[in-house]
Design an enzyme around this catalytic site. Sequence first.
Site, short mmCIF file in Angstrom:
data_model
loop_
_atom_site.label_atom_id
_atom_site.label_comp_id
_atom_site.label_asym_id
_atom_site.label_seq_id
_atom_site.Cartn_x
_atom_site.Cartn_y
_atom_site.Cartn_z
N ARG A 1 0.83 -1.21 0.00
CA ARG A 1 0.00 0.00 0.00
C ARG A 1 0.86 1.26 0.00
O ARG A 1 0.46 2.28 -0.55
CB ARG A 1 -0.92 0.01 1.22
CG ARG A 1 -2.08 -0.94 1.02
CD ARG A 1 -3.06 -0.87 2.16
NE ARG A 1 -4.25 -1.63 1.82
CZ ARG A 1 -5.24 -1.88 2.67
NH1 ARG A 1 -5.16 -1.44 3.91
NH2 ARG A 1 -6.29 -2.56 2.28
N LYS B 1 -19.32 -16.39 2.47
CA LYS B 1 -20.77 -16.26 2.63
C LYS B 1 -21.48 -15.55 1.48
O LYS B 1 -20.97 -14.59 0.93
CB LYS B 1 -21.07 -15.48 3.93
CG LYS B 1 -20.58 -16.20 5.17
CD LYS B 1 -21.25 -15.67 6.41
CE LYS B 1 -20.91 -14.26 6.62
NZ LYS B 1 -20.75 -13.59 7.78
N GLY C 1 -10.23 -8.29 -0.32
CA GLY C 1 -8.96 -8.39 0.39
C GLY C 1 -8.36 -9.78 0.33
O GLY C 1 -7.18 -9.94 0.00
N GLY D 1 -13.43 -3.50 0.99
CA GLY D 1 -14.80 -3.04 1.20
C GLY D 1 -15.23 -2.00 0.17
O GLY D 1 -16.37 -2.00 -0.30
P1 ADP Z 1 -12.67 -11.28 -0.18
O1 ADP Z 1 -11.97 -10.71 1.04
O2 ADP Z 1 -11.72 -11.54 -1.29
O3 ADP Z 1 -13.87 -10.47 -0.57
P2 ADP Z 1 -14.22 -13.05 1.41
O4 ADP Z 1 -13.89 -12.20 2.59
O5 ADP Z 1 -15.60 -13.01 0.92
O6 ADP Z 1 -13.21 -12.70 0.23
O7 ADP Z 1 -13.90 -14.55 1.70
C1 ADP Z 1 -12.63 -15.02 2.05
C2 ADP Z 1 -12.70 -16.20 2.96
O8 ADP Z 1 -13.59 -17.18 2.46
C3 ADP Z 1 -11.37 -16.87 3.09
O9 ADP Z 1 -10.88 -16.68 4.41
C4 ADP Z 1 -11.66 -18.34 2.81
O10 ADP Z 1 -11.04 -19.23 3.73
C5 ADP Z 1 -13.16 -18.40 2.99
N1 ADP Z 1 -13.75 -19.54 2.27
C6 ADP Z 1 -13.65 -19.84 0.98
N2 ADP Z 1 -14.26 -21.00 0.70
C7 ADP Z 1 -14.77 -21.45 1.88
C8 ADP Z 1 -15.50 -22.63 2.27
N3 ADP Z 1 -15.82 -23.54 1.38
N4 ADP Z 1 -15.84 -22.74 3.56
C9 ADP Z 1 -15.49 -21.80 4.47
N5 ADP Z 1 -14.79 -20.69 4.17
C10 ADP Z 1 -14.43 -20.52 2.87
MG MG Z 2 -12.74 -10.41 3.02
#
Ligand code: ADP
Ligand code: MG
Length: 396
Positions: free
Chosen positions: A36, A197, A351, A374
Amino acid sequence: MPKQTIQDVDVRGLRVLVRVDFNVPMEDGRISDDNRIRAALPTINYLRERDARVILCSHLGRPNGKVDEGSRLEPIAEGLEAVLDAPVNYVTECVGIEVEAAVAAMEPGEVLLLENLRFHPGEEKNDPEFAQQLARLADLYVNDAFGTAHRAHASTAGVADYLPAVSGFLMEREITMLGSVLEDPKRPLAAVMGGAKVSDKIAVLETLLDSVDVLVIGGGMAATFIKAMGHGVGDSLLEEERVDFARETIERCGKQGVKLVLPPDLVVADAFSADAATQVVAAESIPDGWRIMDVGPSAVWDFTEALRPCGTVLWNGPMGVFEWEAFSHGTRAVGQAVASLENAVTIVGGGSTAEAVGELGLAEDMTHISTGGGASLEFFEGKVLPGVAALRDKEA
Ligand code: ADP
Ligand code: MG
């Protein structure tokens, strides 16, 4: 409406207050990842080359309006100095008489880093008084902190009421690149959605459904879609109250001609742990007591095939629990598939996704990796980001 940048104004000799995002990960008081900081260099150097006095401000962590010794920006000043290859002055306050004196003593081209903005309650409250104190330090305000652009804080929005406000290079690139997904993308346009989720991504899915040609679903959220298809999901992370949303999404894709690609197979485990027993099963036969941890090899194949013809790919959310080696294959394979699309615009948001892409060594092969988790989500939800709205529009 496009926003003015530092190239649209004459910055020569001005005192420029630059809001940067130096909220870097820290371990034991040391910077563990300085990306960053590096990302702000083009803007800082541009200003220095034009003899501007560069006054940098940022938050770090969550001190919640109070001085927190562990969240001082001193190590950031040192980290910046190392990559800037020029001295960086640091003051232990961000507003007030001492800061004003430090600014008054600045020579053209010099850099001053102010103390953590969030030591003051006025920052997150967007207090006009505090915004004015910041504004008093400068002649021009530059926002280069896309990561906080979704917050209406004094340093991201309020200060723009008292100073001419334009974007820095990083902010400009984020707006342009993320905007290219929503406005007239090179088609077909695909969204690859994953992460834990559905509920985190509902608003994004709803906006993107109006524009995507291909929708790929992986990660923990696949369980809710598999359930909506009428199958059991064992002990998977299921969001019961989102099954209807998943069902509607499936129906909308059918009606709108969006190619929806759900994982035909999955890696399941008998516990949520790095060394759990695992097996690959078909989506319609997840055994009781097992849970989805990653997408399977057929899913990787289907996802790769679906992405191959795409002109633009937006990837948000890992395909599995990539932090654990046993469940990182789906994320790695999909990352490689996206990275290998030579003629496509490939955009990574989120992230964790950015972190995964970095760890896999694929960062160079992506068109753009958003620095705002976010903020990029809210952008794709179609929301107006206060930090962007506060900037001057380009003349028509
Ligand atoms: P980003 O930060 O890229 O937007 P998210 O915060 O939505 O992504 O999700 C990231 C998390 O989702 C990771 O920590 C990963 O371990 C979790 N994840 C991915 N697949 C699964 C799964 N099948 N069950 C539980 N957690 C999961
Ligand atoms: Mg995230």
